[in-house]
Scaffold this motif. Structure first.
Motif, short mmCIF file in Angstrom:
data_model
loop_
_atom_site.label_atom_id
_atom_site.label_comp_id
_atom_site.label_asym_id
_atom_site.label_seq_id
_atom_site.Cartn_x
_atom_site.Cartn_y
_atom_site.Cartn_z
N ALA A 143 14.96 -1.61 11.30
CA ALA A 143 14.42 -2.78 12.01
C ALA A 143 12.90 -2.76 11.92
CB ALA A 143 14.88 -2.75 13.46
N ARG A 144 12.32 -3.90 11.59
CA ARG A 144 10.88 -3.95 11.39
C ARG A 144 10.27 -4.97 12.35
NH1 ARG A 144 10.54 -0.52 7.71
NH2 ARG A 144 12.09 -0.37 6.07
N ALA A 145 9.26 -4.50 13.03
CA ALA A 145 8.53 -5.39 13.93
C ALA A 145 7.08 -4.92 13.95
CB ALA A 145 9.11 -5.34 15.33
N GLY A 146 6.19 -5.82 13.68
CA GLY A 146 4.79 -5.44 13.67
C GLY A 146 3.92 -6.56 13.16
N ASP A 147 2.66 -6.21 12.94
CA ASP A 147 1.69 -7.21 12.51
C ASP A 147 1.71 -7.43 11.01
OD1 ASP A 147 0.88 -7.52 15.13
OD2 ASP A 147 -0.65 -5.95 14.97
N ALA A 148 2.57 -6.71 10.28
CA ALA A 148 2.66 -6.86 8.83
C ALA A 148 4.07 -6.51 8.39
CB ALA A 148 1.64 -5.96 8.13
N PRO A 149 4.52 -7.01 7.25
CA PRO A 149 5.90 -6.78 6.81
C PRO A 149 6.28 -5.31 6.68
CG PRO A 149 4.87 -8.50 5.49
CD PRO A 149 3.79 -7.92 6.35
N LEU A 150 5.34 -4.45 6.27
CA LEU A 150 5.64 -3.05 6.02
C LEU A 150 5.00 -2.14 7.06
CD1 LEU A 150 5.32 -2.91 2.12
CD2 LEU A 150 7.39 -3.19 3.50
N ALA A 151 4.67 -2.67 8.22
CA ALA A 151 4.09 -1.83 9.27
C ALA A 151 5.02 -0.66 9.58
CB ALA A 151 3.86 -2.67 10.53
N GLY A 152 4.48 0.55 9.56
CA GLY A 152 5.26 1.75 9.84
C GLY A 152 5.97 2.35 8.65
N VAL A 153 5.91 1.71 7.49
CA VAL A 153 6.56 2.23 6.29
C VAL A 153 5.64 3.22 5.59
CG1 VAL A 153 7.44 1.63 3.99
CG2 VAL A 153 7.96 0.17 5.96
N ARG A 154 6.16 4.42 5.34
CA ARG A 154 5.40 5.46 4.65
C ARG A 154 5.67 5.40 3.15
NH1 ARG A 154 6.64 10.79 8.45
NH2 ARG A 154 5.24 10.26 10.19
N VAL A 155 4.59 5.34 2.37
CA VAL A 155 4.70 5.28 0.91
C VAL A 155 3.92 6.44 0.32
CG1 VAL A 155 4.23 3.94 -1.17
CG2 VAL A 155 4.94 2.78 0.93
N LEU A 156 4.59 7.30 -0.43
CA LEU A 156 3.91 8.38 -1.15
C LEU A 156 3.68 7.91 -2.58
CD1 LEU A 156 2.88 11.30 -0.84
CD2 LEU A 156 5.02 12.05 -1.89
N ASP A 157 2.42 7.90 -2.99
CA ASP A 157 2.01 7.36 -4.29
C ASP A 157 1.58 8.51 -5.19
OD1 ASP A 157 0.67 6.16 -6.40
OD2 ASP A 157 -0.43 4.73 -5.19
N LEU A 158 2.47 8.91 -6.10
CA LEU A 158 2.16 9.96 -7.08
C LEU A 158 2.06 9.30 -8.45
CD1 LEU A 158 1.78 13.06 -7.54
CD2 LEU A 158 4.22 13.13 -8.08
N THR A 159 1.02 8.53 -8.63
CA THR A 159 0.85 7.77 -9.87
C THR A 159 -0.61 7.83 -10.29
OG1 THR A 159 0.36 5.65 -8.81
CG2 THR A 159 2.69 6.17 -9.16
N HIS A 160 -0.88 7.35 -11.50
CA HIS A 160 -2.25 7.31 -11.99
C HIS A 160 -2.40 6.12 -12.94
CE1 HIS A 160 -1.04 9.25 -15.89
NE2 HIS A 160 -0.07 9.68 -15.11
N VAL A 161 -3.62 5.84 -13.36
CA VAL A 161 -4.03 4.73 -14.20
C VAL A 161 -3.79 3.41 -13.45
CG1 VAL A 161 -4.13 3.82 -16.55
CG2 VAL A 161 -3.43 6.17 -16.18
N ILE A 162 -2.95 2.48 -13.94
CA ILE A 162 -2.92 1.15 -13.32
C ILE A 162 -1.57 0.78 -12.72
CG2 ILE A 162 -3.20 -1.33 -13.75
CD1 ILE A 162 -5.33 -0.69 -15.80
N ALA A 163 -0.48 0.84 -13.47
CA ALA A 163 0.78 0.25 -13.00
C ALA A 163 1.24 0.84 -11.67
CB ALA A 163 1.86 0.42 -14.06
#
Length: 384
Positions: A150-170
């Protein structure tokens, strides 16, 4: 005639923006095609105010005439430049000029570098393209069922944790899009990994920055809602399936697709344009943007948000080569007319100084400026 880059950009941005607003339960805004196109060239617009712009390409990077055509060398990373010199010597142009293009490609790849011969469509389909065309544009594989959070907040992904293990652009673009809709994005740089700061300044708005090893990455990924990674198969020591029990959505980006003999091949946007025949010409005729990179990043974000809406653990797969096939299928039309980007430019403070940059189209939050690598702890619970 030219490839329909504006149409590609507008569609990708609309897909991701709609997915975000579907999570939020609110109508999505209209997307200006000009804004979408310039967002696909964002690295060209991000500048430290008062500083001279840096070149986008290293001296060794570029298109070289071979004995039977053209080959592109990608040398923006120092270790890739070293691989080119090992394969071709200190004067690559001379060596390339007397060597078949595919032989140059093979020699550089064998040394751990990055290169691509300019192929015809027929040649590309014969070696890898036919496999890529069997893949979905955005593949979503369910690993474990679950209920949407359930999502409730000031933005669509509020509270969502994203781990970003990437480099360059895509991959970094995917993380930037998710941050632009309120996600808590933690970007990991492995210890000792070279960083292209000019690119990072553009793609890392709204992210925290940490450094940790693969054991730390796995621990952080198990506590993430979304794990975005662009490493080649088998290089992480764990798989998407290993994270299924934690309910993680794993997003995997690749250069040349997830099936076929080239699935593990190193590649970048400019190289995939050569391999797929998108850049066909004499000399090669590249797209007016790194559209395969940006398009794949936006599609990855769309896939991640679609998976979050369904609930459970998913493996989302996208690739530059599959995006190239979609662009090819869109056909061709009139060349893109250059637009004044001023309506979509803004300024933001950052660790690198005040930046002028393109706003993320459709964003629901205002993003803080990028931070330097390693600025933050490798910890989800830490707050400034």
């Amino acid at each position: 005639m030219a490839y329909l880059v504006t149409e590609l950009a507008t569609t990708c941005v609309r897909m991701a923006t709609q997915a975000a607003h579907d999570l939020w339960g609110r109508p999505a805004p209209a997307i200006d095609p000009g804004h979408a196109f310039e967002a696909f060239r964002s690295e060209r617009h991000t500048r430290v105010i008062g500083a001279d712009p840096s070149p986008l390409w290293s001296p060794l990077s570029g298109d070289y005439r071979a004995a039977d055509g053209w080959v592109r060398l990608h040398a923006n990373y120092p270790h890739h430049a070293d691989a080119i010199r090992r394969a071709l010597g200190d004067d690559p142009a001379t060596t390339v000029g007397g060597t078949p293009a595919v032989a140059v490609e093979d020699a550089v790849l064998a040394e751990g570098g990055a290169a691509a011969a300019l192929r015809t469509r027929e040649s590309w389909l014969a070696v890898q393209g036919s496999s890529v065309r069997t893949e979905p544009l955005v593949a979503l594989e369910e690993l474990a069922s679950g209920e949407p959070v359930a999502r409730a907040g000031d933005a669509p992904l509020a509270g969502v944790r994203v781990l970003d293990l990437t480099h360059v652009i895509a991959g970094p673009v995917c993380g930037r899009v998710l941050a632009a809709h309120g996600a808590d994005v933690l970007h990991v740089t492995p210890p000792g990994w070279p960083v292209l700061l000019d690119v990072m300044r553009d793609t890392d708005f709204g992210k925290r920055q940490c450094t940790t090893d693969l054991a730390g990455v796995r621990a952080l990924a198990a506590e993430a809602d979304v794990f975005v990674q662009s490493y080649r198969p088998g290089s992480l020591g764990f798989t998407a399936e290993d994270l299924a029990e934690a309910g993680t959505v794993v997003v995997s980006l690749s250069a040349y697709g997830h099936t076929g003999p080239w699935r593990g091949r190193r590649g970048f946007d400019s190289l995939v344009q050569m391999s797929t025949g998108i850049a066909a010409g004499d000399p090669p005729n590249p797209l007016p943007a790194q559209a395969l990179d940006h398009g794949t990043g936006w599609l990855a974000a769309y896939g991640a948000m679609t998976a979050l809406a369904r609930g459970g653990s998913w493996h989302v797969r996208v690739s530059l080569a599959r995006t190239a096939e979609w662009l090819h299928d869109l056909g061709q039309g009139d060349p893109v007319s250059e637009a004044d980007p001023a309506p979509w430019l803004t300024e933001t403070d950052s660790d690198f100084g005040r930046l002028r940059h393109i706003r993320v189209p459709g964003a629901t939050v205002r993003l803080p400026g990028p931070r330097r690598p390693g600025s933050d702890p490798a910890d989800w619970t830490w707050t400034a």
